[in-house]
Scaffold this active site. Structure first.
Site, PDB file in Angstrom:
ATOM      1  N   GLY A 258       0.858  -1.186   0.000  1.00 33.60           N
ATOM      2  CA  GLY A 258       0.000   0.000   0.000  1.00 33.60           C
ATOM      3  C   GLY A 258       0.892   1.233   0.000  1.00 33.60           C
ATOM      4  O   GLY A 258       2.092   1.138  -0.310  1.00 33.60           O
ATOM      5  N   ALA A 259       0.317   2.377   0.380  1.00 26.27           N
ATOM      6  CA  ALA A 259       1.073   3.628   0.334  1.00 26.27           C
ATOM      7  C   ALA A 259       2.290   3.584   1.268  1.00 26.27           C
ATOM      8  O   ALA A 259       3.412   3.903   0.851  1.00 26.27           O
ATOM      9  CB  ALA A 259       0.144   4.776   0.716  1.00 26.27           C
TER      10      ALA A 259
ATOM     11  N   ASN B 282      -2.504   2.021  11.601  1.00 29.01           N
ATOM     12  CA  ASN B 282      -3.301   2.846  12.512  1.00 29.01           C
ATOM     13  C   ASN B 282      -3.969   1.936  13.526  1.00 29.01           C
ATOM     14  O   ASN B 282      -4.291   0.787  13.220  1.00 29.01           O
ATOM     15  CB  ASN B 282      -4.419   3.547  11.733  1.00 29.01           C
ATOM     16  CG  ASN B 282      -4.002   4.922  11.237  1.00 29.01           C
ATOM     17  OD1 ASN B 282      -3.055   5.527  11.744  1.00 29.01           O
ATOM     18  ND2 ASN B 282      -4.723   5.420  10.250  1.00 29.01           N
TER      19      ASN B 282
ATOM     20  N   LYS C 237      -1.392   8.610  19.455  1.00 26.46           N
ATOM     21  CA  LYS C 237      -1.815   8.502  18.054  1.00 26.46           C
ATOM     22  C   LYS C 237      -3.239   7.938  17.984  1.00 26.46           C
ATOM     23  O   LYS C 237      -4.071   8.405  17.220  1.00 26.46           O
ATOM     24  CB  LYS C 237      -0.841   7.631  17.256  1.00 26.46           C
ATOM     25  CG  LYS C 237      -1.240   7.518  15.788  1.00 26.46           C
ATOM     26  CD  LYS C 237      -0.129   6.964  14.938  1.00 26.46           C
ATOM     27  CE  LYS C 237      -0.582   6.525  13.556  1.00 26.46           C
ATOM     28  NZ  LYS C 237      -1.244   7.529  12.751  1.00 26.46           N
TER      29      LYS C 237
ATOM     30  N   ASN D 227      -6.516   9.663  16.332  1.00 24.59           N
ATOM     31  CA  ASN D 227      -7.310   8.940  15.334  1.00 24.59           C
ATOM     32  C   ASN D 227      -8.766   8.770  15.781  1.00 24.59           C
ATOM     33  O   ASN D 227      -9.675   8.814  14.959  1.00 24.59           O
ATOM     34  CB  ASN D 227      -6.697   7.563  15.034  1.00 24.59           C
ATOM     35  CG  ASN D 227      -5.463   7.651  14.158  1.00 24.59           C
ATOM     36  OD1 ASN D 227      -4.479   6.979  14.407  1.00 24.59           O
ATOM     37  ND2 ASN D 227      -5.487   8.482  13.140  1.00 24.59           N
TER      38      ASN D 227
ATOM     39  N   ASN E  45     -10.568  10.703  12.754  1.00 23.84           N
ATOM     40  CA  ASN E  45     -11.060   9.769  11.730  1.00 23.84           C
ATOM     41  C   ASN E  45     -12.582   9.621  11.701  1.00 23.84           C
ATOM     42  O   ASN E  45     -13.181   9.771  10.627  1.00 23.84           O
ATOM     43  CB  ASN E  45     -10.348   8.419  11.862  1.00 23.84           C
ATOM     44  CG  ASN E  45      -8.862   8.524  11.567  1.00 23.84           C
ATOM     45  OD1 ASN E  45      -8.236   9.509  11.936  1.00 23.84           O
ATOM     46  ND2 ASN E  45      -8.273   7.554  10.908  1.00 23.84           N
TER      47      ASN E  45
ATOM     48  N   SER F  80      -7.539   8.630   6.632  1.00 21.26           N
ATOM     49  CA  SER F  80      -7.504   7.284   6.035  1.00 21.26           C
ATOM     50  C   SER F  80      -8.889   6.638   6.118  1.00 21.26           C
ATOM     51  O   SER F  80      -9.293   5.894   5.228  1.00 21.26           O
ATOM     52  CB  SER F  80      -6.468   6.429   6.758  1.00 21.26           C
ATOM     53  OG  SER F  80      -6.733   6.428   8.140  1.00 21.26           O
TER      54      SER F  80
ATOM     55  N   GLU G 216     -10.563   0.953   9.744  1.00 20.66           N
ATOM     56  CA  GLU G 216      -9.858   0.432  10.928  1.00 20.66           C
ATOM     57  C   GLU G 216     -10.583   0.824  12.224  1.00 20.66           C
ATOM     58  O   GLU G 216      -9.991   0.788  13.300  1.00 20.66           O
ATOM     59  CB  GLU G 216      -8.412   0.940  10.916  1.00 20.66           C
ATOM     60  CG  GLU G 216      -7.593   0.287   9.807  1.00 20.66           C
ATOM     61  CD  GLU G 216      -6.185   0.855   9.664  1.00 20.66           C
ATOM     62  OE1 GLU G 216      -5.210   0.101   9.768  1.00 20.66           O
ATOM     63  OE2 GLU G 216      -6.065   2.071   9.428  1.00 20.66           O
TER      64      GLU G 216
HETATM   65  O1  PAF Z   1      -5.558   8.090   9.711  1.00 18.58           O
HETATM   66  C1  PAF Z   1      -5.117   9.157   9.257  1.00 18.58           C
HETATM   67  O2  PAF Z   1      -5.520   9.660   8.213  1.00 18.58           O
HETATM   68  C2  PAF Z   1      -4.018   9.881  10.001  1.00 18.58           C
HETATM   69  O3  PAF Z   1      -3.529   9.030  11.001  1.00 18.58           O
HETATM   70  C3  PAF Z   1      -4.421  11.234  10.587  1.00 18.58           C
HETATM   71  C4  PAF Z   1      -3.566  11.561  11.771  1.00 18.58           C
HETATM   72  C5  PAF Z   1      -5.871  11.307  10.981  1.00 18.58           C
HETATM   73  C6  PAF Z   1      -4.079  12.315   9.609  1.00 18.58           C
HETATM   74  O4  PAF Z   1      -4.741  12.218   8.382  1.00 18.58           O
END
Ligand code: PAF
Length: 316
Positions: free
Chosen positions: A9-10, A113, A197, A201, A205, A267, A279
């Site tokens: 993936g990326a 993530n 983190k 998220n 997210n 994401s 996720e």
């Molecule tokens: O999941 C994501 O996209 C990234 O971890 C975050 C921190 C929200 C930034 O786009």
């Protein structure tokens, strides 16, 4: 040092490309997007030795083709490090496919993530294997199957989550990764970074996914009460986990990440838009599991969890 990157993936493409250009590392790639039975021919050497060519666009716009050997049985067996860059919900399957082919002292690095995968895979590993977590803020985007764009320079933190590693080994792994794609820093207490983190998220997210907005928009004042509540709930769980992440400091970190990634789609929103599994179970789902264990109720996070599950399952 011999490294196999699992996942194309990326983020897998970003690391594989940088490692391939670094003469100190011998990298190969195990593209988990292909089903394992299809890959077996490659791994077993019954197919001719092949390269995967990544069309890589650097952060400053320069593009180049980077050839990376596809991992064979001997690459896997001789690897000192396996860097697993797959979605959280694919980690356990990827590792159960790979583990019989790895050596007993391999170091496995998980980069995804969310949290909860360590608990899922811990029992699969032998006592001599160690598990590291990698957290990266580099932005990468897979524009096409083999085209990866490095969209934002970030930094990477790694640390031990299971097993043990000698000081020289830590230094060797950190400097190999660092010389390929800096900054890479080792942390003796990666759990705190993982939780920070996860907390970011848990806020960015779901809100961006439910409202179909870019990250920067969560700074709109209409989201202030919700973000405040979410930060309070998350901070409560982290305190019960023995960490000191105050609601205020969490809010400040969320603001800073939303600002620095203002024009990005999270994401989770990307997954929703492309009708892929998200996720959420490893992000808010993990938080809710921990909350339950500490007998805490998190109504706002629970609402967001249900809303994302409904979106994911196409119920809205
Ligand atoms: O999941 C994501 O996209 C990234 O971890 C975050 C921190 C929200 C930034 O786009």
């Amino acid at each position: 040092m011999k490294i196999v990157v699992a996942g194309q993936g990326a983020i897998g493409g970003l690391w594989a490309s940088h490692l391939a250009k670094n003469s100190a590392c011998e990298v190969s790639i195990f593209p988990t997007s292909v089903t394992y039975s299809a890959l077996k021919d490659q791994v077993e050497f019954t197919k001719p030795f092949n390269d995967l060519t990544i069309d890589f666009t650097h952060n400053r716009g320069l593009s180049e083709h980077i050839a990376i050997p596809l991992a064979t049985r001997s690459h896997l067996n001789q690897a000192s490090v396996i860097l697993v860059c797959v979605k959280a919900f694919n980690v356990a399957t990827t590792l159960s496919n790979l583990l019989p082919l790895l050596n007993e002292t391999v170091v496995i690095i998980l980069c995804h993530n969310g949290m909860g995968t360590v608990e899922e895979v811990a029992s699969l590993l032998t006592p001599t294997m160690s598990l590291l977590a990698m957290l990266t803020t580099h932005g990468a985007f897979r524009a096409q199957k083999n085209h990866v764009i490095h969209t934002g320079i970030g930094e990477t933190n790694i640390g031990l989550v299971k097993g043990s590693l000698k000081r020289e080994h830590i230094h060797q792994i950190t400097s190999c990764l660092h010389s390929a794609l800096r900054e890479v820093n080792w942390h003796n207490n990666i759990k705190e970074k993982q939780w920070l983190k996860l907390a970011v998220n848990c806020v960015i997210n779901p809100i961006t996914s439910i409202n179909s907005i870019k990250n920067g928009h969560i700074l709109d004042s209409k989201f202030t009460p919700l973000v405040t509540k979410l930060c309070e709930e998350i901070s409560l769980v982290t305190q019960n986990e023995g960490l000191v992440i105050s609601a205020e400091s969490l809010y400040a970190t969320v603001k800073q990440v939303a600002k620095s990634t203002a024009n990005n789609c999270s994401s989770m929103l990307c997954d929703i838009n492309s009708k892929q599994r998200t996720e959420i179970d490893y992000i808010t789902g993990y938080l809710l599991q921990k909350a339950k264990r500490h007998h805490l109720e998190l109504p706002e996070n629970h609402q967001l969890y249900l809303a994302v599950k409904a979106l994911e399952e196409g119920r809205t």
